[in-house]
Write an enzyme that holds these catalytic residues in place. Sequence first.
Site, short mmCIF file in Angstrom:
data_model
loop_
_atom_site.label_atom_id
_atom_site.label_comp_id
_atom_site.label_asym_id
_atom_site.label_seq_id
_atom_site.Cartn_x
_atom_site.Cartn_y
_atom_site.Cartn_z
N ASP A 10 -11.25 1.40 -4.24
CA ASP A 10 -10.54 1.66 -2.98
C ASP A 10 -10.40 3.17 -2.91
OD1 ASP A 10 -8.67 2.19 -1.04
OD2 ASP A 10 -7.23 0.67 -1.69
N TYR A 227 2.52 1.12 -10.78
CA TYR A 227 1.74 0.43 -9.76
C TYR A 227 0.86 1.38 -8.97
CZ TYR A 227 0.28 -2.24 -5.82
OH TYR A 227 -0.50 -2.84 -4.87
N LYS A 230 -3.61 -3.13 -6.55
CA LYS A 230 -4.17 -4.22 -7.34
C LYS A 230 -5.63 -3.91 -7.61
CE LYS A 230 -1.07 -6.90 -8.60
NZ LYS A 230 -0.90 -7.43 -9.94
C1 F6R Z 1 -2.48 -2.47 -1.30
C2 F6R Z 1 -1.49 -3.46 -0.99
C3 F6R Z 1 -0.51 -3.18 0.08
C4 F6R Z 1 0.47 -2.06 -0.19
C5 F6R Z 1 1.51 -1.97 0.93
C6 F6R Z 1 2.48 -0.82 0.74
O1 F6R Z 1 -3.55 -3.01 -2.00
O2 F6R Z 1 -1.48 -4.49 -1.57
O3 F6R Z 1 0.20 -4.37 0.32
O4 F6R Z 1 1.08 -2.21 -1.42
O5 F6R Z 1 0.88 -1.82 2.16
O6 F6R Z 1 1.77 0.36 0.66
P1 F6R Z 1 2.47 1.79 0.52
O7 F6R Z 1 3.47 1.71 -0.59
O8 F6R Z 1 1.34 2.70 0.21
O9 F6R Z 1 3.12 2.08 1.84
MG MG Z 2 -5.70 0.50 -0.51
MG MG Z 3 -7.97 -3.41 -1.97
#
Ligand code: F6R
Ligand code: MG
Ligand code: MG
Length: 373
Positions: A10, A227, A230
């Site tokens: 990613d 974190y 994923k």
């Molecule tokens: C990314 C994912 C998303 C993010 C979520 C919050 O693979 O699973 O669900 O964790 O959109 O993202 P942030 O913390 O970057 O705003």
């Molecule tokens: Mg992403």
């Molecule tokens: Mg992804």
Amino acid sequence: MITLSIIKADTGGYVGHSSVHPDMLAAAQDALATAVSDRLLVDAQVASCGDDISLIMTHEHGADAEPIHSFAWDTFQRTTEIAKRLGLYGAGQDLLSDAFSGNLRGMGPGYAELEFTERPSEPVICFLADKTEPGAWNLPLYKMFADPFNTAGLVIDANMHAGFRFEVYDLHEEKKIWFDCPADLYEMLMYIGAPARYVIHSVRSKTLDEQAAATSTQRLSLIAGKYVGKDDPVMIVRAQSGLPAVGEVLEPFAFPHSVAGCMRGSHHAPIMPVAIGQAHPARFDGPPRVTALGFQVRDGKLIGPRDMFDDPSFDRARSTANEVMDYMRRHGPFEPHRLPLEDLEYTTMRLLEERLAARWEPMAPAPLPVPAQ
Ligand code: F6R
Ligand code: MG
Ligand code: MG
């Protein structure tokens, strides 16, 4: 011998974490075309699932090869540049290191690699998933290679009677074990039923003495210590002629099993098998998606892909996934929708424990027993 490598990362999402911008895919395709004409690769295609770019490549350098891994690293640097220029979300997210050294192990990108001598006809399925983790392949791999209720060939094809060997990694303790199935079936299930920790890395046919499947087995949170998204795993499965038929390889995905990874990497949700054009998780950053790209490999060339889940026979799996998603969402921040605490330990919980440590107090002691009169 030919090696089929899928290397994925990613390097920026469009919009949020839902998809990859077409300019990034075009740049990756360009880099692949150059690598083919320079003869680094035999053949290659770019693909994406959600916000992850997959480089699907054939070559003669074997697994973990420096020139292949460094090429992928450079390509992801290029797509990161585009993501930065366009202000895309999480540009360079999976590139955890500043500089490349030797191979991609521990550097962020995920990879599945399978080395084989091409059979007269070589059908291969490349699975790409988003919003989940490598252990998501445990249940389908078990069904494909060990469950006769899924794979009729385990009963009908004499070449499959001896069974398959499964290589399982313990991601917490960085060790591995081989399970010899069907003899070790029940022992193996005890481990692979805990997919956050134990992950099937490869599968081999005992009769053919051939590797049949390979997965990407990294966990970014364990690499980074916090974190960072994923791992959105990929998997390669060879099919037919003493291995599960293409339909047996796809059949496990008719059941959209619950996987970890949806929304902030912190929720269980069903994994939905979709056509390539539908692999853009939106609702609650999910539900998690899986796509299946079918290829015939001929002299190392990737003949395909056929979009294997672009088929009405998976409609019911998709509609079940939507129903299960409704049911899970109604749990809000409660388990089993939200992951158990031990799987959240790299995120909020550790910080929260530090902040609240002083506010915890012992419970009132139990009343003393009344002495007998
Ligand atoms: C990314 C994912 C998303 C993010 C979520 C919050 O693979 O699973 O669900 O964790 O959109 O993202 P942030 O913390 O970057 O705003
Ligand atoms: Mg992403
Ligand atoms: Mg992804």
